[in-house]
Design an enzyme around this catalytic site. Structure first.
Site, PDB file in Angstrom:
ATOM      1  N   PRO A  24      72.311 -16.854   9.160  1.00 18.55           N
ATOM      2  CA  PRO A  24      73.604 -16.297   9.557  1.00 18.55           C
ATOM      3  C   PRO A  24      73.729 -16.107  11.066  1.00 18.55           C
ATOM      4  CG  PRO A  24      72.427 -14.839   8.034  1.00 18.55           C
ATOM      5  CD  PRO A  24      71.486 -15.905   8.449  1.00 18.55           C
ATOM      6  N   GLU A  25      74.653 -16.820  11.657  1.00 20.25           N
ATOM      7  CA  GLU A  25      75.051 -16.591  13.034  1.00 20.25           C
ATOM      8  C   GLU A  25      76.524 -16.156  12.974  1.00 20.25           C
ATOM      9  OE1 GLU A  25      73.795 -19.780  15.700  1.00 20.25           O
ATOM     10  OE2 GLU A  25      72.186 -20.327  14.336  1.00 20.25           O
ATOM     11  N   HIS A  47      65.902 -10.536  -5.140  1.00 24.56           N
ATOM     12  CA  HIS A  47      65.677  -9.821  -3.880  1.00 24.56           C
ATOM     13  C   HIS A  47      66.773  -8.790  -3.604  1.00 24.56           C
ATOM     14  CE1 HIS A  47      62.417 -12.557  -3.116  1.00 24.56           C
ATOM     15  NE2 HIS A  47      63.219 -13.588  -3.268  1.00 24.56           N
ATOM     16  N   ARG A  54      63.913 -12.350   2.981  1.00 24.38           N
ATOM     17  CA  ARG A  54      62.888 -12.167   4.022  1.00 24.38           C
ATOM     18  C   ARG A  54      62.904 -10.784   4.674  1.00 24.38           C
ATOM     19  NH1 ARG A  54      63.543 -18.024   7.035  1.00 24.38           N
ATOM     20  NH2 ARG A  54      63.508 -19.230   5.123  1.00 24.38           N
TER      21      ARG A  54
END
Length: 281
Positions: A2-3, A95, A115
């Site tokens: 994600p940017e 997650h 992560r």
DNA sequence: AAAGTCTCCTGCTTGC
DNA sequence: TGCAAGCAGGAGACTT
């Protein structure tokens, strides 16, 4: 990863599906997801129960949700964070880190993050602009972003141009993918020193950054490795429009020279060896 | 002070 | 086949 375009796509989804709703329950499934909320995960859940979401705002890669308490939920997706709307009772994601239930019994908001580089926090009194992100520069799509000031600041730096693009205190929202794409469009190698960039070259680079970010938002972002999806779980399709990133050995779309990959800050940079010659040192 | 490096984390890929 | 190393990388902490 994600940017800015991916975070903006998520922002738009949240604005549509979460604004105006009152949070009823908050379940923190993994304390690391709220590690930046210093009062702890219990406090995080308690202070949010009963609050109504008023808006969803973004600066660079950060999101914040102003609440009716003048506090705000601040969020960063990190490498793999996702904010998803799911029907109540839908199976938990592997997650799943935080779950928000709403008083209207409508879809839950879930923070899912493989992560765990991303995270959420409550910013006390942060509805206008959370103190936690006050050090982040405006992003190039912000109406109050000053191109003149940016180019001047860029030329005052004594570093390489790609490092400068990734420095969120200089300009926010740009990560490794869009930095490489903007540099390719501007025909600049990322190792070019910033202090000898001309003003027109700096302006051209900023124009290319803006263009690539705008086009990527239109495409719903880049889902290069499937870790990024919008709030409805859908991928963006800007990966089809990438010219250099991840394309080592494939022909440059402009000149057909094979795209080169170079080590950079423990990761990779992609560029065209002919369009973007490495500077002499 | 500014610039550069290290570290956090998981899962997939690569190599012996 | 199995294990270990390599790789992806945003940003705060740390070092120079």
């Amino acid at each position: 990863m994600p940017e800015l375009p991916e975070v903006e796509t998520v922002r738009q989804g949240l604005a549509r599906w979460v604004v105006g709703r009152r949070i009823s329950t908050v379940e923190v499934r993994h304390p690391r997801a709220v590690r930046r909320h210093l009062p702890g995960d219990r406090h995080f859940a308690d202070v949010l129960a009963g609050r109504t979401v008023l808006d969803v705002r973004r600066r660079g890669k950060y999101l914040w949700l102003p609440l009716d308490s003048t506090d705000a939920i601040v969020g960063h997706l990190g490498m793999s964070g996702q904010l998803l709307l799911q029907p109540r009772g839908a199976a938990d994601e592997l997650h799943l880190r935080v779950r928000f239930g709403f008083a209207d019994d409508g879809p839950e908001l879930r923070f899912v993050d493989q992560r765990t580089f991303g995270g959420l926090a409550v910013s006390a009194g942060g509805a206008q602009l959370p103190a936690e992100i006050a050090h982040i520069a405006r992003d190039p799509l912000d109406p109050d972003f000053s191109a003149t000031d940016f180019v001047a600041a860029l030329r005052r730096r004594r570093t390489e141009v790609k490092r400068a693009l990734l420095d969120q205190t200089l300009v926010s929202g740009v990560g490794n993918i869009y930095a490489d794409e903007a540099l390719w469009r501007a025909k600049l190698h990322g190792s070019r020193p910033t202090d000898v960039l001309t003003r027109p070259a700096g302006t051209r680079l900023l124009d290319q950054v803006r263009d690539v970010l705008t086009e990527a938002i239109r495409a719903g972002g880049t889902s290069f490795d499937a870790l990024y999806v919008n709030v409805n779980g859908e991928s963006g399709y800007f990966d089809r429009s990438l010219n250099v990133y991840g394309r080592e050995g494939q022909p440059c779309p402009r000149c057909a020279a094979p795209i080169r990959r170079e080590a950079f800050m423990n990761r990779s940079s992609y560029s065209c060896p002919r369009c973007q010659p490495r500077p002499r040192r």
